[in-house]
Design an enzyme around this catalytic site. Sequence first.
Site, PDB file in Angstrom:
ATOM      1  CG  ASP A 178     -35.085 -34.047  -8.800  1.00 10.00           C
ATOM      2  OD1 ASP A 178     -34.230 -33.702  -7.972  1.00 10.00           O
ATOM      3  OD2 ASP A 178     -35.866 -33.246  -9.344  1.00 10.00           O
ATOM      4  CE1 TYR A 308     -37.304 -27.991  -6.527  1.00  9.78           C
ATOM      5  CE2 TYR A 308     -37.611 -27.642  -8.892  1.00  9.78           C
ATOM      6  CZ  TYR A 308     -36.961 -28.274  -7.845  1.00  9.78           C
ATOM      7  OH  TYR A 308     -35.962 -29.181  -8.105  1.00  9.78           O
ATOM      8  CG  HIS A 359     -30.086 -36.294  -7.557  1.00  2.97           C
ATOM      9  ND1 HIS A 359     -30.988 -36.833  -6.664  1.00  2.97           N
ATOM     10  CD2 HIS A 359     -30.770 -35.343  -8.252  1.00  2.97           C
ATOM     11  CE1 HIS A 359     -32.159 -36.226  -6.797  1.00  2.97           C
ATOM     12  NE2 HIS A 359     -32.063 -35.325  -7.749  1.00  2.97           N
TER      13      HIS A 359
END
Length: 415
Positions: A178, A308, A359
């Site tokens: 990630d 982000y 994930h």
Amino acid sequence: MTIEQFTIDIPQSPLDDLSRRLEHIRWPTLAADEDWQKGVPSHFLKSLMDSWRNDFNWREQEAELNRFSHYRSEIDGYHIHFIYQRGKGPTPVPLILTHGWPDSFTRYQKVIPYLTDPARFGGSPEDAFDVIIPSIPGFGFSSCPHPAGLNNARVAKLWFKLMTDRLGYQSFCAAGGDIGSSVTRYLAALYPDHLTAIHLTDVGIIRDLMTHPQPETLTEEEQAYRQSAARWVREEGGYMSIQSTKPWTLAYGLNDSPAGLAAWIAEKYRSWSDCGGDLFNSFTPDEVLTNITLYWLTESIGTSAHIYRENLSSLPPLQKSTVPVGVACFPADILPPPRSFAEKHYHICRWSNMPRGGHFPSMEEPELFADDVRAFFRAYRLAEDSRPFYGLRRNIRPGQGYASRQIAVKSGSRR
């Protein structure tokens, strides 16, 4: 240069406040036929909140986390929290593991014993690692006093200083998934003379393929990825659009509502794991709630989402590196990368198609993950200069735990 020992010791008052909030959740009115297609269904979330309120014990989880060796050190104005667990073997290799979102350093909690003491699990002590697991600034117990400019490349620069200036390793290995995958790739690109090899479980969303001007020149695998990626962004990428544009607006609701925070995080654990639609096929309730509670108690959902926005606005181009790369592709992960693309952009030396997992593989399949990490890095055991400076311990002084830092935290030193 000082490193402080650190103990997780949350004051009772935030726990009492959480308990009160869990008792007084204001539930929305939803359709009777609700399912996961429109988001988290109320029957699931009400059950999870009941477990959080009545069954979950933070003090037990806190004690479990404190079994590991925690530290904090100031680097460029950020107070970085990290686990530093020494390996049990003749020549442990230094390995820094970087988590992502919406997980935390707890992503790697299960694999620490497998990596530091492989002989305990039937492996060879020759494969032992010194494991370093830092919390990204703005996540958990790492402060983020100035989030502007804190993108994945900046985190990589902080990690380099942690490994070299603070812990004394002049060469080391790195791994991540990630956000942690991106940070790890930037480490290799920025410091190729110090990174011996890197291990990845993903290479992020490959936007170059999604926007390729000549799709007819792509391989069949790459074209299939384009279609899958477009569908995934359309159906699952809403969180990313919000966090990369208006993270502060989102933070008010999630920082104030434990139900909102739990829904925002738990949905991702379910959607991105190999759970077959049932979250608790891959995780225990305690594992999910420990991570959610960590976000709640450290009030870090806003600063964790903010990275982000910085990655969208300020992340520099990633330069190609010759550092050896191992990739472990878990079948239920987000958009497993096409090997043909990865081989054009990375020095791929090992490619493992894993039999199961998603994930969060170090949580879902810790043995599979640890086995692949050990197998890949076995070819890159480090030289004498990788060993830490033996004066390191003189630079570590006892900390006073999280409780003693509450005044500083509330006055704004965390963010």
